[in-house]
Write a protein that holds these residues in place. Structure first.
Motif, PDB file in Angstrom:
ATOM      1  N   CYS A  28       2.931  10.509   0.362  1.00  0.00           N
ATOM      2  CA  CYS A  28       3.130  11.694  -0.494  1.00  0.00           C
ATOM      3  C   CYS A  28       4.175  11.458  -1.579  1.00  0.00           C
ATOM      4  N   GLU A  29       5.056  10.492  -1.345  1.00  0.00           N
ATOM      5  CA  GLU A  29       6.123  10.112  -2.268  1.00  0.00           C
ATOM      6  C   GLU A  29       7.114  11.243  -2.549  1.00  0.00           C
ATOM      7  N   ALA A  30       7.228  12.182  -1.621  1.00  0.00           N
ATOM      8  CA  ALA A  30       8.231  13.242  -1.768  1.00  0.00           C
ATOM      9  C   ALA A  30       9.641  12.638  -1.789  1.00  0.00           C
ATOM     10  N   CYS A  31       9.816  11.564  -1.023  1.00  0.00           N
ATOM     11  CA  CYS A  31      11.117  10.893  -0.955  1.00  0.00           C
ATOM     12  C   CYS A  31      11.448  10.211  -2.279  1.00  0.00           C
ATOM     13  N   VAL A  32      10.439   9.759  -2.997  1.00  0.00           N
ATOM     14  CA  VAL A  32      10.640   9.089  -4.280  1.00  0.00           C
ATOM     15  C   VAL A  32      10.971  10.110  -5.367  1.00  0.00           C
ATOM     16  N   ARG A  33      10.232  11.191  -5.400  1.00  0.00           N
ATOM     17  CA  ARG A  33      10.425  12.201  -6.444  1.00  0.00           C
ATOM     18  C   ARG A  33      11.795  12.866  -6.380  1.00  0.00           C
ATOM     19  N   ILE A  34      12.321  13.035  -5.180  1.00  0.00           N
ATOM     20  CA  ILE A  34      13.578  13.770  -5.024  1.00  0.00           C
ATOM     21  C   ILE A  34      14.805  12.891  -5.210  1.00  0.00           C
ATOM     22  N   CYS A  35      14.621  11.565  -5.238  1.00  0.00           N
ATOM     23  CA  CYS A  35      15.772  10.650  -5.292  1.00  0.00           C
ATOM     24  C   CYS A  35      16.501  10.754  -6.621  1.00  0.00           C
ATOM     25  N   PRO A  36      17.793  11.070  -6.633  1.00  0.00           N
ATOM     26  CA  PRO A  36      18.535  11.205  -7.896  1.00  0.00           C
ATOM     27  C   PRO A  36      18.752   9.883  -8.626  1.00  0.00           C
ATOM     28  N   THR A  37      18.734   8.760  -7.893  1.00  0.00           N
ATOM     29  CA  THR A  37      18.918   7.454  -8.539  1.00  0.00           C
ATOM     30  C   THR A  37      17.591   6.754  -8.808  1.00  0.00           C
ATOM     31  N   HIS A  38      16.475   7.472  -8.576  1.00  0.00           N
ATOM     32  CA  HIS A  38      15.126   6.993  -8.941  1.00  0.00           C
ATOM     33  C   HIS A  38      14.730   5.697  -8.225  1.00  0.00           C
ATOM     34  N   ILE A  39      14.945   5.649  -6.929  1.00  0.00           N
ATOM     35  CA  ILE A  39      14.518   4.482  -6.150  1.00  0.00           C
ATOM     36  C   ILE A  39      13.503   4.926  -5.093  1.00  0.00           C
ATOM     37  N   ASP A  40      12.842   3.949  -4.534  1.00  0.00           N
ATOM     38  CA  ASP A  40      11.940   4.187  -3.408  1.00  0.00           C
ATOM     39  C   ASP A  40      12.609   3.614  -2.172  1.00  0.00           C
ATOM     40  N   ILE A  41      13.099   4.498  -1.308  1.00  0.00           N
ATOM     41  CA  ILE A  41      13.868   4.064  -0.139  1.00  0.00           C
ATOM     42  C   ILE A  41      13.019   3.229   0.809  1.00  0.00           C
ATOM     43  N   ARG A  42      11.717   3.290   0.662  1.00  0.00           N
ATOM     44  CA  ARG A  42      10.834   2.529   1.550  1.00  0.00           C
ATOM     45  C   ARG A  42      10.904   1.032   1.280  1.00  0.00           C
ATOM     46  N   LYS A  43      11.551   0.631   0.168  1.00  0.00           N
ATOM     47  CA  LYS A  43      11.750  -0.798  -0.121  1.00  0.00           C
ATOM     48  C   LYS A  43      12.834  -1.414   0.761  1.00  0.00           C
ATOM     49  N   GLY A  44      13.632  -0.590   1.377  1.00  0.00           N
ATOM     50  CA  GLY A  44      14.763  -1.080   2.160  1.00  0.00           C
ATOM     51  C   GLY A  44      16.070  -0.742   1.476  1.00  0.00           C
ATOM     52  N   MET A  45      17.183  -1.284   1.965  1.00  0.00           N
ATOM     53  CA  MET A  45      18.493  -0.974   1.407  1.00  0.00           C
ATOM     54  C   MET A  45      18.593  -1.464  -0.034  1.00  0.00           C
ATOM     55  N   GLN A  46      19.119  -0.596  -0.905  1.00  0.00           N
ATOM     56  CA  GLN A  46      19.292  -0.921  -2.310  1.00  0.00           C
ATOM     57  C   GLN A  46      20.658  -0.447  -2.773  1.00  0.00           C
ATOM     58  N   LEU A  47      21.240  -1.180  -3.703  1.00  0.00           N
ATOM     59  CA  LEU A  47      22.574  -0.839  -4.194  1.00  0.00           C
ATOM     60  C   LEU A  47      22.607   0.539  -4.838  1.00  0.00           C
ATOM     61  N   ALA A  66       0.856  -1.192   0.000  1.00  0.00           N
ATOM     62  CA  ALA A  66       0.000   0.000   0.000  1.00  0.00           C
ATOM     63  C   ALA A  66       0.885   1.232   0.000  1.00  0.00           C
ATOM     64  N   ASN A  67       0.554   2.231  -0.801  1.00  0.00           N
ATOM     65  CA  ASN A  67       1.338   3.454  -0.841  1.00  0.00           C
ATOM     66  C   ASN A  67       1.195   4.230   0.464  1.00  0.00           C
ATOM     67  N   LYS A  68      -0.008   4.119   1.085  1.00  0.00           N
ATOM     68  CA  LYS A  68      -0.268   4.739   2.379  1.00  0.00           C
ATOM     69  C   LYS A  68      -0.788   3.651   3.314  1.00  0.00           C
ATOM     70  N   PRO A  69       0.075   3.128   4.187  1.00  0.00           N
ATOM     71  CA  PRO A  69      -0.344   2.043   5.081  1.00  0.00           C
ATOM     72  C   PRO A  69      -1.418   2.495   6.059  1.00  0.00           C
ATOM     73  N   GLU A  70      -2.267   1.544   6.426  1.00  0.00           N
ATOM     74  CA  GLU A  70      -3.351   1.860   7.370  1.00  0.00           C
ATOM     75  C   GLU A  70      -2.801   2.154   8.753  1.00  0.00           C
ATOM     76  N   ASN A  71      -1.826   1.355   9.173  1.00  0.00           N
ATOM     77  CA  ASN A  71      -1.231   1.534  10.503  1.00  0.00           C
ATOM     78  C   ASN A  71       0.195   2.066  10.347  1.00  0.00           C
ATOM     79  N   GLY A  72       0.326   3.343  10.254  1.00  0.00           N
ATOM     80  CA  GLY A  72       1.650   3.942  10.105  1.00  0.00           C
ATOM     81  C   GLY A  72       1.541   5.425   9.860  1.00  0.00           C
ATOM     82  N   GLU A  73       2.658   6.128  10.042  1.00  0.00           N
ATOM     83  CA  GLU A  73       2.669   7.581   9.904  1.00  0.00           C
ATOM     84  C   GLU A  73       2.933   8.048   8.485  1.00  0.00           C
ATOM     85  N   CYS A  74       3.394   7.146   7.598  1.00  0.00           N
ATOM     86  CA  CYS A  74       3.657   7.546   6.214  1.00  0.00           C
ATOM     87  C   CYS A  74       2.343   7.932   5.542  1.00  0.00           C
ATOM     88  N   ILE A  75       2.312   9.113   4.921  1.00  0.00           N
ATOM     89  CA  ILE A  75       1.070   9.601   4.308  1.00  0.00           C
ATOM     90  C   ILE A  75       1.024   9.326   2.797  1.00  0.00           C
TER      91      ILE A  75
END
Length: 455
Positions: free
Chosen positions: A237-256, A226-235
């Motif tokens: 907004c995907e601001a973290c995704v849009r700003i990433c220079p390597t085009h990843i979603d950090i919410r997936k966990g550690m990535q190379l 879910a992009n916005k989990p029911e039980n969690g503070e993440c809303i």
């Protein structure tokens, strides 16, 4: 509210200024670091070493690689996001030139959106190319000192290789920065693959706090729940995704692909700050997130690296203080000995080839001494002058004017020590070399005597 981006820009500025001015700093004509292929010398800690003294380079390389391993173990890909020249060039081009100066990009907050094409892009590339030429020249100043570089610049036709290297590297950096961009970090640079085996659960990384924010992806399949989990503070907004220079979603966990730039943390911090909460993305470790304790910087691996780095640096500093102000290699000529006679007395001569180098910054006159009083120097007859930094090959003849050995069966090898010294600074500039003096057996001397007498 965190603001890693401003800190990173400040560090970029510091690094750029530091790297730019270092080649200009000299003490007694020597640089902090210079590996000059032109002059065939190494400057280290403001001391000059000849290429024959490059035993220091293994220590420099060992220290450099150990430092990379240590930094990676401690802070993950912190080098990539905060100090890598490719990243610095990319930030200058994208965030400064494209966004701030030419307004090709609307904002640095959305790096997923491609910039507009047009004449502005051409001007941006030209402006960037000028900066890259300066930066590439700066890099070359660690191999060709700036005081020589700008002299060579006046006659580029005579230094085609030098300027070919500058233009070649500049072209690569322009292509890499303008067209490859972060694809270089993702697909080309091997560091991401190497660093993954150096991580442990205490390595500092950019981590999304799943406990607070909630699960966005299935950890096993990396499929979005879910992009916005029911039980969690993440809303969501995907601001973290849009700003990433390597085009990843950090919410997936550690990535190379993550380069530890922490721009996602700043983006989340701005959004969550409006809600009166802390950022869900932080620069921390897995163990710190799990346990709630502070980051464990000092652990067995990092302490081990610190100890080894200290030892290597100590050896490097110690050895660098043991510079020889002259170098001398002694080789015997192919002729074993030469026999002459003076009033019937045998004079035994041995010839040597001295490969001499004055590694000092001053001109000196040199001469030699032999530890055996029965062996004399007949050539050169007087001091030999060497200009600073020059190499020369000279033939030295040693003679024995009295009988040293009385042996009928075999030639005798006499060990000797030759001391070379600067006549004008004998106390500080002197070295010793061990060699041999060959003395013929009696039968050889008798045969030579007969030939000398015409028999």
């Amino acid at each position: 509210m965190s603001n890693y981006t401003k800190k990173r820009y400040a560090f970029f500025t510091f690094m750029s200024v530091f790297i730019f001015i270092i080649p200009w700093i000299r003490i007694n004509g020597n640089h902090l670091f210079l590996l000059s292929f032109d002059k065939k010398e190494l400057n280290l800690f403001f001391t000059s070493f000849s290429t024959q003294e490059l035993y220091l380079m293994p220590f420099v390389l060992i220290f450099f690689f150990l430092l990379i391993f240590f930094v990676t173990t401690l802070g993950g890909r912190i080098w990539c996001g905060w100090a890598c020249p490719q990243t610095i060039f990319r930030v200058v081009y994208r965030d400064l030139i494209q966004t701030k100066i030419f307004r090709i990009r609307q904002s640095t907050a959305n790096k997923q959106k491609k910039p507009q094409h047009g004449i502005k892009n051409l001007f941006a590339i030209i402006f960037f190319a000028i900066l890259v030429l300066i930066g590439t020249s700066n890099l070359l100043w660690f191999f060709v000192p700036p005081e020589d570089f700008f002299v060579y610049l006046q006659n580029p036709a005579e230094h085609k290789l030098l300027f070919g290297i500058v233009i070649g590297f500049a072209a690569f950096f322009i292509f890499d920065t303008v067209y490859l961009g972060e694809k270089f970090c993702i697909y080309v640079c091997p560091y991401a693959r190497i660093q993954s085996v150096m991580f442990d659960n205490d390595t500092v990384q950019v981590i999304y706090d799943e406990k607070r924010g909630g699960k966005i992806y299935d950890p096993a399949t990396k499929v979005m729940i879910a992009n916005k989990p029911e039980n969690g503070e993440c809303i969501g907004c995907e601001a973290c995704v849009r700003i990433c220079p390597t085009h990843i979603d950090i919410r997936k966990g550690m990535q190379l692909e993550c380069i530890n730039c922490l721009e996602c943390s700043d983006a989340c911090s701005k959004v969550m700050g409006k809600l009166g909460k802390k950022s869900l993305i932080n620069w921390t470790s897995e163990n710190a997130i799990t346990s709630g304790n502070k980051i464990n910087f000092f652990r067995f691996r990092t302490i081990g690296y610190i100890v080894v780095l200290s030892v290597v640096l100590g050896l490097l500093l110690f050895i660098s203080t043991k510079k020889e102000h002259m170098l001398l290699n002694i080789n015997r000529t192919t002729e074993l000995y030469n026999i002459n006679f003076d009033n019937g007395n045998p004079i035994i001569a041995n010839d040597y080839t001295f490969m001499f180098e004055n590694t000092d910054r001053k001109d000196h006159k040199y001469y030699f001494e032999i530890d055996n009083p029965d062996i004399k120097i007949v050539r050169p007859a007087k001091e030999v002058k060497f200009k600073a930094g020059t190499k020369r090959k000279i033939i030295v003849r040693l003679v024995a004017t009295k009988q040293l050995v009385n042996d009928e069966r075999k030639d005798t090898i006499i060990p000797i020590v030759i001391k070379a010294f600067a006549v004008d600074d004998k106390e500080n500039i002197n070295i010793e070399r061990k060699t041999i003096f060959a003395y013929p057996k009696n039968t050889v001397i008798e045969e030579a005597k007969k030939k000398d007498n015409g028999f």
